[in-house]
Structure formats: C-alpha cells, structure tokens
Design an enzyme around this catalytic site. Structure first.
Site, PDB file in Angstrom:
ATOM      1  N   CYS A 101       5.767 -41.812 -23.562  1.00  0.00           N
ATOM      2  CA  CYS A 101       5.018 -40.787 -22.839  1.00  0.00           C
ATOM      3  C   CYS A 101       3.932 -41.477 -22.026  1.00  0.00           C
ATOM      4  CB  CYS A 101       4.390 -39.813 -23.835  1.00  0.00           C
ATOM      5  SG  CYS A 101       3.448 -38.494 -23.049  1.00  0.00           S
ATOM      6  N   HIS A 143      10.587 -32.609 -24.412  1.00  0.00           N
ATOM      7  CA  HIS A 143       9.357 -33.407 -24.389  1.00  0.00           C
ATOM      8  C   HIS A 143       8.345 -32.810 -23.407  1.00  0.00           C
ATOM      9  CE1 HIS A 143       7.235 -37.478 -24.328  1.00  0.00           C
ATOM     10  NE2 HIS A 143       6.695 -36.822 -23.313  1.00  0.00           N
ATOM     11  N   GLU A 144       8.808 -32.514 -22.191  1.00  0.00           N
ATOM     12  CA  GLU A 144       7.878 -32.028 -21.159  1.00  0.00           C
ATOM     13  C   GLU A 144       7.337 -30.641 -21.498  1.00  0.00           C
ATOM     14  OE1 GLU A 144       6.640 -34.016 -19.091  1.00  0.00           O
ATOM     15  OE2 GLU A 144       8.082 -35.577 -19.589  1.00  0.00           O
ATOM     16  N   HIS A 147       4.434 -30.526 -23.815  1.00  0.00           N
ATOM     17  CA  HIS A 147       3.110 -30.795 -23.244  1.00  0.00           C
ATOM     18  C   HIS A 147       2.384 -29.489 -22.907  1.00  0.00           C
ATOM     19  CE1 HIS A 147       2.758 -35.111 -22.836  1.00  0.00           C
ATOM     20  NE2 HIS A 147       3.967 -35.220 -22.322  1.00  0.00           N
TER      21      HIS A 147
HETATM   22 NI    NI Z   1       4.950 -37.087 -22.150  1.00  0.00          NI
END
Ligand code: NI
Length: 186
Positions: A101, A143-144, A147
C-alpha cells in the site's frame, strides 16, 4: 497536474469512514482525479483512494495496465474511477496473497480476500458502473474500497508475522515470477 503527497499509516484521514460524494460533476471532484492519476502512476501503484491524498471522500482509482498484467494473473483492468463504490462478495472462497500500500511504504503483507466480488459505483461522468471481478482485479478493489472505510490491509491480516519489508520478501517466496510480482505490487 501535480504529484500529491500520500498520507501514511497513522494519519487520521486513513482511519475514518470517508464521505459520500453528492455530485460527481462538482468541480472539486473533477479537478482532483487527474492529480490522483498522476500520483498513482508516479508511485507505481495499482490503485489510490482519495483519503490517501488527504481527501476524505468516497472515490477510488485503480487499473492493471497491459504492460503489468502478466505479473497479476494476466487480466488487464482499464484505468477506472469509481465514486461512492459498493462491493459485495459473490463467493465465500478466500485466497491469501501479498499486498502493499502506498500509505504503508516499504512493507508487504499476506491478506485473505474474496476470490469473486461484484462492485458498482459511478464514473467520473456520473454514469453507473457495475462489474464482477476475480483474481487480482478483485483483490485491488477490495483493498481500495477498504480505504474508504478507514481500513488498511494490515488490519485484514490473520497473521502479523507475515508483515515484512519488501526488501526481505525474497526470503519467503521461491517462485521467481511471483517474487517479481509482489516486489512491484501496490
Ligand atoms: Ni492502499
């Protein structure tokens, strides 16, 4: 355009739920995305979420470019802008893989993700986007989207013993192709 500073793990903006975007066509949204694209490409990342550049809004960009697809299972994912995204698992099956990341520089960790997901959201033009994703495509969006909920990948790890410096990952992976992929993945 400009290369933007990327927030690092520990900054409050990475720890809170980002806000919905009321109007994708708003000038501040339209202006932001080109800078995000340039920042992501400069950093050699596969994705970037607005909170990572200190904007607590529900917007992510991601792609698996053709020249890197071989490293990530072969699928090309076009450069995508997704506003107010929603995701749902389409399978209970999980697969563990190495992630990095841009907000956690220098580290890699083993993270279990759903193998098959559906997601939808709005494009930068405010048009609906709806897709299914598997493999690396599914991993990148999980993953995104995390966030946007204030979650970084180490929080998804089952075993923090598998959180390592990328410079040391070679000790853990025997397959040279896989090693090359994880050394470059973000
Ligand atoms: Ni990331």
């Amino acid at each position: 355009m400009a290369i933007l500073k990327i927030a690092r793990m520990g900054h409050p903006v990475l720890r809170v739920r980002a806000e919905e975007i009321d109007d994708p066509m708003a000038p501040e949204v339209q202006r932001l995305v080109p800078h995000m694209l340039e920042t992501m490409v400069d950093a050699d990342g596969l994705g970037l979420a607005a909170p990572q550049i200190y904007v607590s809004k529900r917007l992510v960009i991601f792609s698996i470019p053709a020249d890197r697809a071989d490293e990530f299972g072969g699928e090309v994912v076009p450069m995508s802008v997704l506003i107010n995204p929603v995701i749902e698992p389409l399978s209970d099956e999980m697969v563990t893989g190495w992630e990095g990341c841009l907000s956690v520089p220098g580290l890699r960790g083993q993270v279990a993700r759903h193998t098959h997901v559906g997601y939808r959201g709005l494009s930068l033009k405010g048009k609906p986007i709806e897709r299914e994703a598997k493999g690396w495509h599914a991993r990148v969006v999980q993953h995104e989207f995390d966030h946007l909920d204030g979650i970084l990948y180490p929080q998804r790890m089952d075993n923090l013993g598998e959180l390592v410096f990328e410079s040391e990952i070679k000790h853990l992976i025997e397959d040279p192709e896989e090693r090359a992929a994880v050394e470059r993945a973000d």
